[in-house]
Design a protein around this motif. Structure first.
Motif, PDB file in Angstrom:
ATOM      1  N   ILE A   1       0.837  -1.211   0.000  1.00 23.48           N
ATOM      2  CA  ILE A   1       0.000   0.000   0.000  1.00 23.48           C
ATOM      3  C   ILE A   1       0.864   1.250   0.000  1.00 23.48           C
ATOM      4  N   VAL A   2       1.931   1.255   0.793  1.00 23.56           N
ATOM      5  CA  VAL A   2       2.849   2.417   0.826  1.00 23.56           C
ATOM      6  C   VAL A   2       3.493   2.634  -0.536  1.00 23.56           C
ATOM      7  N   LEU A   3       3.911   1.551  -1.174  1.00 19.92           N
ATOM      8  CA  LEU A   3       4.541   1.654  -2.493  1.00 19.92           C
ATOM      9  C   LEU A   3       3.572   2.226  -3.510  1.00 19.92           C
ATOM     10  N   ILE A   4       2.332   1.767  -3.443  1.00 16.63           N
ATOM     11  CA  ILE A   4       1.316   2.286  -4.372  1.00 16.63           C
ATOM     12  C   ILE A   4       1.090   3.774  -4.149  1.00 16.63           C
ATOM     13  N   LEU A   5       1.041   4.181  -2.885  1.00 16.02           N
ATOM     14  CA  LEU A   5       0.845   5.603  -2.573  1.00 16.02           C
ATOM     15  C   LEU A   5       1.997   6.458  -3.087  1.00 16.02           C
ATOM     16  N   VAL A   6       3.212   5.959  -2.928  1.00 21.00           N
ATOM     17  CA  VAL A   6       4.397   6.701  -3.425  1.00 21.00           C
ATOM     18  C   VAL A   6       4.331   6.858  -4.942  1.00 21.00           C
ATOM     19  N   VAL A   7       3.987   5.755  -5.623  1.00 25.14           N
ATOM     20  CA  VAL A   7       3.880   5.810  -7.091  1.00 25.14           C
ATOM     21  C   VAL A   7       2.802   6.790  -7.514  1.00 25.14           C
ATOM     22  N   VAL A   8       1.670   6.768  -6.814  1.00 27.42           N
ATOM     23  CA  VAL A   8       0.560   7.673  -7.149  1.00 27.42           C
ATOM     24  C   VAL A   8       0.965   9.125  -6.938  1.00 27.42           C
ATOM     25  N   ILE A   9       1.655   9.378  -5.843  1.00 24.95           N
ATOM     26  CA  ILE A   9       2.065  10.762  -5.552  1.00 24.95           C
ATOM     27  C   ILE A   9       3.040  11.270  -6.603  1.00 24.95           C
ATOM     28  N   PHE A  10       4.042  10.433  -6.953  1.00 28.35           N
ATOM     29  CA  PHE A  10       5.045  10.876  -7.932  1.00 28.35           C
ATOM     30  C   PHE A  10       4.465  11.010  -9.329  1.00 28.35           C
ATOM     31  N   THR A  11       3.484  10.214  -9.661  1.00 27.59           N
ATOM     32  CA  THR A  11       2.877  10.317 -11.003  1.00 27.59           C
ATOM     33  C   THR A  11       1.788  11.373 -11.064  1.00 27.59           C
ATOM     34  N   SER A  12       1.507  12.012  -9.946  1.00 21.65           N
ATOM     35  CA  SER A  12       0.480  13.056  -9.931  1.00 21.65           C
ATOM     36  C   SER A  12       1.039  14.426 -10.339  1.00 21.65           C
ATOM     37  N   PHE A  13       2.357  14.565 -10.389  1.00 18.46           N
ATOM     38  CA  PHE A  13       2.976  15.842 -10.706  1.00 18.46           C
ATOM     39  C   PHE A  13       3.790  15.713 -12.000  1.00 18.46           C
ATOM     40  N   VAL A  14       3.664  16.737 -12.834  1.00 22.96           N
ATOM     41  CA  VAL A  14       4.348  16.757 -14.133  1.00 22.96           C
ATOM     42  C   VAL A  14       5.046  18.104 -14.294  1.00 22.96           C
ATOM     43  N   THR A  15       6.267  18.078 -14.737  1.00 25.32           N
ATOM     44  CA  THR A  15       7.027  19.313 -14.996  1.00 25.32           C
ATOM     45  C   THR A  15       7.060  19.581 -16.499  1.00 25.32           C
ATOM     46  N   ILE A  16       6.619  20.773 -16.865  1.00 23.11           N
ATOM     47  CA  ILE A  16       6.631  21.212 -18.273  1.00 23.11           C
ATOM     48  C   ILE A  16       7.717  22.271 -18.430  1.00 23.11           C
ATOM     49  N   LYS A  17       8.657  22.060 -19.365  1.00 24.80           N
ATOM     50  CA  LYS A  17       9.754  22.996 -19.569  1.00 24.80           C
ATOM     51  C   LYS A  17       9.279  24.285 -20.250  1.00 24.80           C
ATOM     52  N   GLN A  18      10.055  25.339 -20.014  1.00 23.09           N
ATOM     53  CA  GLN A  18       9.757  26.618 -20.655  1.00 23.09           C
ATOM     54  C   GLN A  18       9.874  26.466 -22.174  1.00 23.09           C
ATOM     55  N   GLY A  19       8.933  27.064 -22.907  1.00 22.56           N
ATOM     56  CA  GLY A  19       8.928  26.961 -24.366  1.00 22.56           C
ATOM     57  C   GLY A  19       8.140  25.791 -24.887  1.00 22.56           C
ATOM     58  N   THR A  20       7.509  25.022 -23.996  1.00 25.73           N
ATOM     59  CA  THR A  20       6.677  23.898 -24.407  1.00 25.73           C
ATOM     60  C   THR A  20       5.341  23.935 -23.669  1.00 25.73           C
ATOM     61  N   VAL A  21       4.397  23.211 -24.210  1.00 25.23           N
ATOM     62  CA  VAL A  21       3.060  23.091 -23.610  1.00 25.23           C
ATOM     63  C   VAL A  21       2.700  21.608 -23.590  1.00 25.23           C
ATOM     64  N   GLY A  22       2.126  21.129 -22.481  1.00 27.90           N
ATOM     65  CA  GLY A  22       1.722  19.730 -22.371  1.00 27.90           C
ATOM     66  C   GLY A  22       0.264  19.537 -22.751  1.00 27.90           C
ATOM     67  N   VAL A  23      -0.027  18.411 -23.401  1.00 28.76           N
ATOM     68  CA  VAL A  23      -1.398  18.069 -23.790  1.00 28.76           C
ATOM     69  C   VAL A  23      -1.805  16.828 -22.991  1.00 28.76           C
ATOM     70  N   VAL A  24      -2.908  16.947 -22.245  1.00 28.68           N
ATOM     71  CA  VAL A  24      -3.388  15.868 -21.363  1.00 28.68           C
ATOM     72  C   VAL A  24      -4.656  15.248 -21.959  1.00 28.68           C
ATOM     73  N   THR A  25      -4.713  13.931 -21.933  1.00 28.57           N
ATOM     74  CA  THR A  25      -5.910  13.216 -22.402  1.00 28.57           C
ATOM     75  C   THR A  25      -6.423  12.290 -21.295  1.00 28.57           C
ATOM     76  N   ILE A  26      -7.708  11.969 -21.385  1.00 24.96           N
ATOM     77  CA  ILE A  26      -8.320  10.981 -20.485  1.00 24.96           C
ATOM     78  C   ILE A  26      -8.921   9.886 -21.346  1.00 24.96           C
ATOM     79  N   PHE A  27      -8.402   8.683 -21.189  1.00 23.76           N
ATOM     80  CA  PHE A  27      -8.852   7.545 -21.979  1.00 23.76           C
ATOM     81  C   PHE A  27      -8.796   7.847 -23.479  1.00 23.76           C
TER      82      PHE A  27
END
Length: 310
Positions: free
Chosen positions: A7-33
């Motif tokens: 359960i702790v491992l799953i929580l760590v993975v969820v927390i780290f995958t919840s944040f995304v860094t976008i570099k300057q000069g670029t834009v991220g595109v997010v999709t759901i399914f």
């Protein structure tokens, strides 16, 4: 215990995958399914773990591509172009980012479509022009291409920043003929310029000569005038001197004809001193002497009248 660690491992993975860094000069595109959801701006962004997926990162910086292609003019001359395209994402609006992300399968297909569109627009324009007009229509070609493909690129989410035609060449035989035309035109212009220069030189020389003649004539006229004035002043002074001498001799009861005799002898002396010859012929006959004396007496009478009037 193992379940807790899972359960702790799953929580760590969820927390780290919840944040995304976008570099300057670029834009991220997010999709759901697989469906577009939203865009992510530069910086640290949060997304729903395991549901939202970062579909792509799109650069909004300027990009360039070089291309070489051939076109044919209306008089069947081959024209070879080397150009550079400068383009970028139209803006950071959601519609533009969606078009960039989903219009093409990948970057390669986008580049192929962009290059072919620019080449086709230039070929269509050049096909209506003569070979001799292409070189002077560089700016018009660029403006035509931008006008033709701006709407197309906007539909793709892009904007054509600049099109530079770096090199425009023709077949060797045409290049040689164009060089001959330029050389002959230059020779013609040089001959015309040389003729104009010669005409100007001769015109200026004639004007200078005319001015010199005018100046010399004016100088001669002034010199003659001054000489005449000098002679007149000399004669006036001589007359005044003779009048004064005659008046003084008359007051002293002396014969004023002596003045005429003195002038006559002075004239003979002047002839002997300044003439180039060695002999002076004088008519010493009685008739001539009598004639001379009469003339001198007449001059004496005139001087006497002037003295009396004075």
């Amino acid at each position: 215990m193992i379940a807790v660690w899972i359960i702790v491992l799953i929580l760590v993975v969820v927390i780290f995958t919840s944040f995304v860094t976008i570099k300057q000069g670029t834009v991220g595109v997010v999709t759901i399914f697989g469906k577009y959801r939203r865009i992510l701006l530069p910086g640290l962004n949060w997304k729903i773990p395991l549901i939202e997926v970062l579909y792509s990162r799109i650069s909004i910086q300027n990009r360039s591509v070089e291309l070489e292609f051939q076109a044919v003019t209306v008089d069947q001359a081959n024209v070879y172009f080397k150009a550079m395209i400068l383009y970028s994402v139209f803006d950071q609006s959601e519609e533009a980012i969606k078009a960039v992300a989903f219009k093409f399968v990948d970057e390669r297909n986008l580049m192929q479509a962009l290059v072919r569109t620019v080449e086709g627009s230039i070929r269509a324009y050049v096909a209506t022009k003569r070979q001799s007009d292409v070189l002077i229509l560089r700016r018009e070609i660029v403006e035509h291409v931008k006008e033709q493909i701006d709407n197309i690129l906007e539909g793709w989410g892009y904007h054509l920043q600049d099109l530079q035609l770096n090199d425009i060449t023709f077949d060797d035989i045409i290049m040689k003929s164009m060089s001959q035309v330029v050389a002959s035109n230059n020779l013609k212009a040089a001959a015309e310029n040389e003729g104009q220069a010669l005409l100007i030189t001769k015109t200026k020389a004639a004007e200078a000569e005319g001015n010199a003649i005018k100046i010399a004539a004016e100088a001669d006229r002034q010199a003659s005038q001054l000489r005449g004035q000098g002679v007149a002043l000399f004669r006036e002074e001589v007359a005044k001197g003779m009048s004064v001498a005659a008046k003084e001799m008359h007051q002293a009861n002396m014969d004023t004809s002596v003045i005429l005799f003195t002038m006559w002898t002075e004239a003979i002396k002047h002839f002997s001193e300044n003439s180039k010859g060695n002999v002076i012929f004088l008519d010493g006959s009685a008739d001539n002497m009598q004639k001379t004396m009469k003339e001198m007496m007449a001059m004496h009478a005139l001087q006497t009248d002037e003295v009396k009037k004075a």
